[in-house]
Design a protein around this motif. Structure first.
Motif, short mmCIF file in Angstrom:
data_model
loop_
_atom_site.label_atom_id
_atom_site.label_comp_id
_atom_site.label_asym_id
_atom_site.label_seq_id
_atom_site.Cartn_x
_atom_site.Cartn_y
_atom_site.Cartn_z
N THR A 26 -12.84 -30.28 15.05
CA THR A 26 -14.14 -30.51 15.67
C THR A 26 -14.44 -29.28 16.50
OG1 THR A 26 -13.74 -32.89 15.76
CG2 THR A 26 -15.47 -32.04 17.17
N GLY A 27 -15.68 -28.82 16.42
CA GLY A 27 -16.04 -27.65 17.21
C GLY A 27 -17.52 -27.38 17.18
N ILE A 28 -17.91 -26.36 17.90
CA ILE A 28 -19.31 -25.95 17.99
C ILE A 28 -19.62 -25.00 16.84
CG2 ILE A 28 -21.06 -24.79 19.40
CD1 ILE A 28 -20.10 -27.46 20.58
N VAL A 29 -20.64 -25.32 16.10
CA VAL A 29 -21.08 -24.49 14.98
C VAL A 29 -21.61 -23.17 15.53
CG1 VAL A 29 -22.76 -24.31 13.09
CG2 VAL A 29 -21.66 -26.51 13.58
N LEU A 30 -21.12 -22.06 14.98
CA LEU A 30 -21.57 -20.73 15.39
C LEU A 30 -22.44 -20.06 14.33
CD1 LEU A 30 -18.30 -19.36 17.02
CD2 LEU A 30 -20.28 -20.39 18.15
N PHE A 90 -28.11 -25.14 12.66
CA PHE A 90 -27.54 -26.03 13.65
C PHE A 90 -26.46 -25.37 14.51
CE2 PHE A 90 -29.54 -28.79 10.57
CZ PHE A 90 -30.33 -29.56 11.42
N ALA A 91 -26.52 -24.04 14.60
CA ALA A 91 -25.61 -23.31 15.49
C ALA A 91 -25.80 -23.85 16.91
CB ALA A 91 -25.89 -21.82 15.42
N GLY A 92 -24.69 -24.03 17.61
CA GLY A 92 -24.74 -24.56 18.97
C GLY A 92 -24.48 -26.04 19.05
N HIS A 93 -24.43 -26.72 17.91
CA HIS A 93 -24.20 -28.16 17.89
C HIS A 93 -22.77 -28.47 17.46
CE1 HIS A 93 -28.29 -29.32 18.82
NE2 HIS A 93 -28.69 -28.36 18.00
N ALA A 145 -17.96 -20.20 7.20
CA ALA A 145 -18.64 -20.84 8.33
C ALA A 145 -17.78 -20.55 9.56
CB ALA A 145 -18.74 -22.34 8.09
N ARG A 146 -18.45 -20.32 10.70
CA ARG A 146 -17.73 -20.02 11.93
C ARG A 146 -17.90 -21.17 12.92
NH1 ARG A 146 -19.74 -15.83 9.79
NH2 ARG A 146 -21.76 -15.88 10.82
N VAL A 147 -16.78 -21.54 13.55
CA VAL A 147 -16.76 -22.66 14.47
C VAL A 147 -15.94 -22.28 15.69
CG1 VAL A 147 -16.05 -25.08 14.75
CG2 VAL A 147 -16.89 -24.30 12.54
N LYS A 148 -16.43 -22.67 16.88
CA LYS A 148 -15.69 -22.45 18.12
C LYS A 148 -14.99 -23.77 18.48
CE LYS A 148 -16.11 -20.85 22.85
NZ LYS A 148 -17.04 -20.36 23.87
N LEU A 149 -13.67 -23.72 18.54
CA LEU A 149 -12.87 -24.90 18.85
C LEU A 149 -12.87 -25.17 20.35
CD1 LEU A 149 -9.85 -24.08 16.52
CD2 LEU A 149 -11.88 -25.46 16.01
N ASP A 150 -12.43 -26.36 20.75
CA ASP A 150 -12.40 -26.68 22.18
C ASP A 150 -11.40 -25.82 22.95
OD1 ASP A 150 -10.08 -27.87 21.23
OD2 ASP A 150 -10.66 -29.91 21.76
N THR A 151 -10.49 -25.15 22.25
CA THR A 151 -9.55 -24.22 22.89
C THR A 151 -10.23 -22.90 23.24
OG1 THR A 151 -8.91 -23.27 20.76
CG2 THR A 151 -7.61 -25.15 21.56
N GLY A 152 -11.47 -22.71 22.73
CA GLY A 152 -12.19 -21.47 22.94
C GLY A 152 -12.02 -20.50 21.78
N ARG A 171 -13.94 -29.45 2.72
CA ARG A 171 -14.15 -30.67 1.93
C ARG A 171 -15.47 -31.32 2.35
NH1 ARG A 171 -9.36 -34.54 1.02
NH2 ARG A 171 -8.93 -32.78 -0.31
N ARG A 172 -15.65 -31.47 3.67
CA ARG A 172 -16.92 -31.98 4.19
C ARG A 172 -17.07 -31.56 5.64
NH1 ARG A 172 -15.49 -36.77 1.92
NH2 ARG A 172 -13.56 -37.18 2.51
N ALA A 173 -18.31 -31.39 6.03
CA ALA A 173 -18.63 -31.04 7.41
C ALA A 173 -19.89 -31.80 7.78
CB ALA A 173 -18.86 -29.53 7.54
N LYS A 174 -19.91 -32.31 8.99
CA LYS A 174 -21.03 -33.16 9.40
C LYS A 174 -21.29 -32.96 10.88
CE LYS A 174 -22.39 -37.98 9.48
NZ LYS A 174 -22.08 -39.34 9.15
N LEU A 175 -22.56 -32.94 11.26
CA LEU A 175 -22.91 -32.86 12.67
C LEU A 175 -22.49 -34.14 13.37
CD1 LEU A 175 -26.48 -31.29 12.47
CD2 LEU A 175 -24.38 -30.18 13.24
N VAL A 176 -22.13 -34.02 14.64
CA VAL A 176 -21.80 -35.16 15.47
C VAL A 176 -23.06 -35.52 16.26
CG1 VAL A 176 -20.37 -35.98 17.39
CG2 VAL A 176 -19.38 -34.48 15.63
N LEU A 177 -23.40 -36.80 16.27
CA LEU A 177 -24.58 -37.26 16.98
C LEU A 177 -24.34 -37.13 18.49
CD1 LEU A 177 -27.37 -38.44 16.50
CD2 LEU A 177 -26.37 -40.71 16.64
#
Length: 174
Positions: free
Chosen positions: A124-128, A103-106, A135-142, A153-159
Motif C-alpha cells: 500500500t502506498g501513495i501513487v507517484l 491519481f498521483a498523490g492518492h 508505476a512508481r509508489v511511495k511506501l509508508d517507510t518513505g 496483478r491488480r492495483a486499486k485506489l483506496v477510498l
C-alpha cells in the motif's frame, strides 16, 4: 503499454483487442476487462468516458450494445455468457499509465505476481505516477519503489476523504 489502454493477456486481452477500437470510436476508454466463472462466464467491462463527463446508465447501455454485437460476431467465448458493464467508480482499478498519472498523490493497494517490493506481494502506498515501463509508489517507510506493469496483478485506489474530494472536483479543461 498504451497510455489509454489497459494491459490484458489471454482471453481478456483478446476481448480488449476486439472491443477497444469500437469503444474509442464512440467516445469511451476501456479501463478493465475480467472474465469470471467457467460454466456461464460473466464478462465484466469497466469503462470511462473519454471526455471525463460523469458516467451514466445510458453510457452503460451504449457500451453494452456495442460489446454484445462485437462479441456475438467474433465469438471469443464458447457457449453462453453474461455481460456486465460499469464505470470504474471512485475507488477504481489502476490499469493504465493514464490512471497512475491522473491519481498521483492518492493511496493505492497493489498486488504483485511475485514479491518484489520489500519481499512482499501486497503493498500500500501513495501513487507517484507511471511511464510506459513502471508505476512508481511511495511506501509508508518513505521509500519509493518502481513496479513493472507486467508484474502488477491488480492495483486499486483506496477510498479516502481526499479521493472523494478529488472526485467531486471536476477535472481541469484541456
Amino acid at each position: 503499454m498504451n497510455d489509454t489502454r489497459p494491459l490484458h493477456t489471454g482471453l481478456e486481452g483478446r476481448i480488449a483487442d476486439l472491443i477497444a477500437p469500437g469503444l474509442e470510436s464512440i467516445g469511451y476508454e476501456l479501463v478493465r476487462i475480467a472474465v469470471i466463472g467457467k460454466q456461464r462466464p460473466t464478462v465484466q467491462i469497466m469503462a470511462d468516458r473519454a471526455d471525463d463527463a460523469p458516467f451514466t446508465l445510458d453510457d452503460c447501455e451504449r457500451i453494452s450494445h456495442l460489446v454484445s454485437a462485437v462479441l456475438d460476431v467474433d465469438d471469443p467465448i464458447a457457449g453462453a455468457w453474461t455481460l456486465e458493464v460499469s464505470s470504474a467508480g471512485i475507488d477504481r482499478p489502476l490499469t493504465r499509465v493514464k490512471d497512475w498519472n491522473r491519481f498521483a498523490g492518492h493511496l493505492a493497494k497493489i498486488e504483485l505476481d511475485a514479491p518484489i517490493a520489500l519481499g512482499r506481494k501486497r503493498i500500500t502506498g501513495i501513487v507517484l505516477g507511471a511511464d510506459e515501463r513502471v508505476a512508481r509508489v511511495k511506501l509508508d517507510t518513505g521509500e519509493t519503489v518502481e513496479l513493472p506493469h507486467a508484474d502488477i496483478r491488480r492495483a486499486k485506489l483506496v477510498l479516502t476523504e481526499d479521493l472523494i474530494k478529488a472526485a467531486e472536483t471536476p477535472p481541469p479543461a484541456n
